[in-house]
Design a protein around this motif. Structure first.
Motif, PDB file in Angstrom:
ATOM      1  N   HIS A   1       5.920   4.900  -6.298  1.00  0.00           N
ATOM      2  CA  HIS A   1       6.496   4.692  -7.627  1.00  0.00           C
ATOM      3  C   HIS A   1       6.080   5.758  -8.640  1.00  0.00           C
ATOM      4  CE1 HIS A   1       2.702   2.675  -8.907  1.00  0.00           C
ATOM      5  NE2 HIS A   1       3.092   3.025 -10.097  1.00  0.00           N
ATOM      6  N   PHE A   2       5.260   6.712  -8.249  1.00  0.00           N
ATOM      7  CA  PHE A   2       4.940   7.807  -9.176  1.00  0.00           C
ATOM      8  C   PHE A   2       6.215   8.567  -9.526  1.00  0.00           C
ATOM      9  CE2 PHE A   2       0.598   7.270  -7.512  1.00  0.00           C
ATOM     10  CZ  PHE A   2      -0.051   7.119  -8.725  1.00  0.00           C
TER      11      PHE A   2
ATOM     12  N   HIS B   1       0.807  -1.222   0.000  1.00  0.00           N
ATOM     13  CA  HIS B   1       0.000   0.000   0.000  1.00  0.00           C
ATOM     14  C   HIS B   1       0.838   1.269   0.000  1.00  0.00           C
ATOM     15  CE1 HIS B   1       0.726  -0.504   4.298  1.00  0.00           C
ATOM     16  NE2 HIS B   1       0.418   0.765   4.451  1.00  0.00           N
ATOM     17  N   VAL B   2       2.073   1.214   0.434  1.00  0.00           N
ATOM     18  CA  VAL B   2       2.943   2.396   0.381  1.00  0.00           C
ATOM     19  C   VAL B   2       3.629   2.495  -0.979  1.00  0.00           C
ATOM     20  CG1 VAL B   2       4.993   3.472   1.375  1.00  0.00           C
ATOM     21  CG2 VAL B   2       3.301   2.410   2.873  1.00  0.00           C
ATOM     22  N   SER B   3       4.086   1.382  -1.490  1.00  0.00           N
ATOM     23  CA  SER B   3       4.876   1.441  -2.717  1.00  0.00           C
ATOM     24  C   SER B   3       4.067   1.794  -3.956  1.00  0.00           C
ATOM     25  CB  SER B   3       5.648   0.136  -2.924  1.00  0.00           C
ATOM     26  OG  SER B   3       4.788  -0.937  -3.222  1.00  0.00           O
ATOM     27  N   ILE B   4       2.736   1.600  -3.940  1.00  0.00           N
ATOM     28  CA  ILE B   4       1.980   2.015  -5.130  1.00  0.00           C
ATOM     29  C   ILE B   4       2.018   3.525  -5.295  1.00  0.00           C
ATOM     30  CG2 ILE B   4       0.483   0.002  -5.243  1.00  0.00           C
ATOM     31  CD1 ILE B   4      -1.783   1.628  -4.097  1.00  0.00           C
ATOM     32  N   MET B   5       2.122   4.252  -4.193  1.00  0.00           N
ATOM     33  CA  MET B   5       2.217   5.709  -4.288  1.00  0.00           C
ATOM     34  C   MET B   5       3.659   6.164  -4.509  1.00  0.00           C
ATOM     35  SD  MET B   5      -0.892   6.087  -4.126  1.00  0.00           S
ATOM     36  CE  MET B   5      -1.147   7.827  -4.225  1.00  0.00           C
TER      37      MET B   5
ATOM     38  N   TRP C   1       2.213   2.340 -15.069  1.00  0.00           N
ATOM     39  CA  TRP C   1       0.909   1.712 -15.263  1.00  0.00           C
ATOM     40  C   TRP C   1      -0.196   2.365 -14.439  1.00  0.00           C
ATOM     41  CZ3 TRP C   1      -2.597  -1.098 -12.299  1.00  0.00           C
ATOM     42  CH2 TRP C   1      -3.612  -1.728 -13.024  1.00  0.00           C
ATOM     43  N   LEU C   2      -0.010   2.542 -13.147  1.00  0.00           N
ATOM     44  CA  LEU C   2      -1.079   3.103 -12.318  1.00  0.00           C
ATOM     45  C   LEU C   2      -1.379   4.544 -12.707  1.00  0.00           C
ATOM     46  CD1 LEU C   2      -3.150   2.886 -10.073  1.00  0.00           C
ATOM     47  CD2 LEU C   2      -1.334   3.456  -8.428  1.00  0.00           C
TER      48      LEU C   2
END
Length: 85
Positions: free
Chosen positions: A61-62, A55-59, A68-69
């Protein structure tokens, strides 16, 4: 206080994103919220799962090579704005 309690009252477009490696129950809570929104609206909102992330790494990686996200979010916004015209 749960967001699920307010799902039936949302008037804005909804996109729910979970990570593959969430803390225990966060993925279930995200799906529960998406389900509640879908039941209230008669159609499920967009729900995505980001592979190989927590849940932290999805943000975090911006603005990296992994796009992709961000691309999914831009497409979601484009559809929302197109529907508003």
């Amino acid at each position: 206080m749960s967001p699920v309690a307010h799902a039936a009252h949302l008037r804005l477009p909804v996109m729910v994103v979970n990570a593959e490696f969430e803390n225990p129950w966060l993925d279930v809570y995200g799906l529960e919220f998406a389900h509640a929104v879908g039941m209230a609206r008669g159609a499920a909102p967009l729900h995505l799962t980001v592979a190989d992330h927590n849940h932290v790494s999805i943000m975090a990686h911006f603005n990296t090579q992994e796009q992709w996200l961000g691309e999914q979010m831009l497409q979601f916004c484009a559809r929302v704005f197109a529907d508003c015209r």
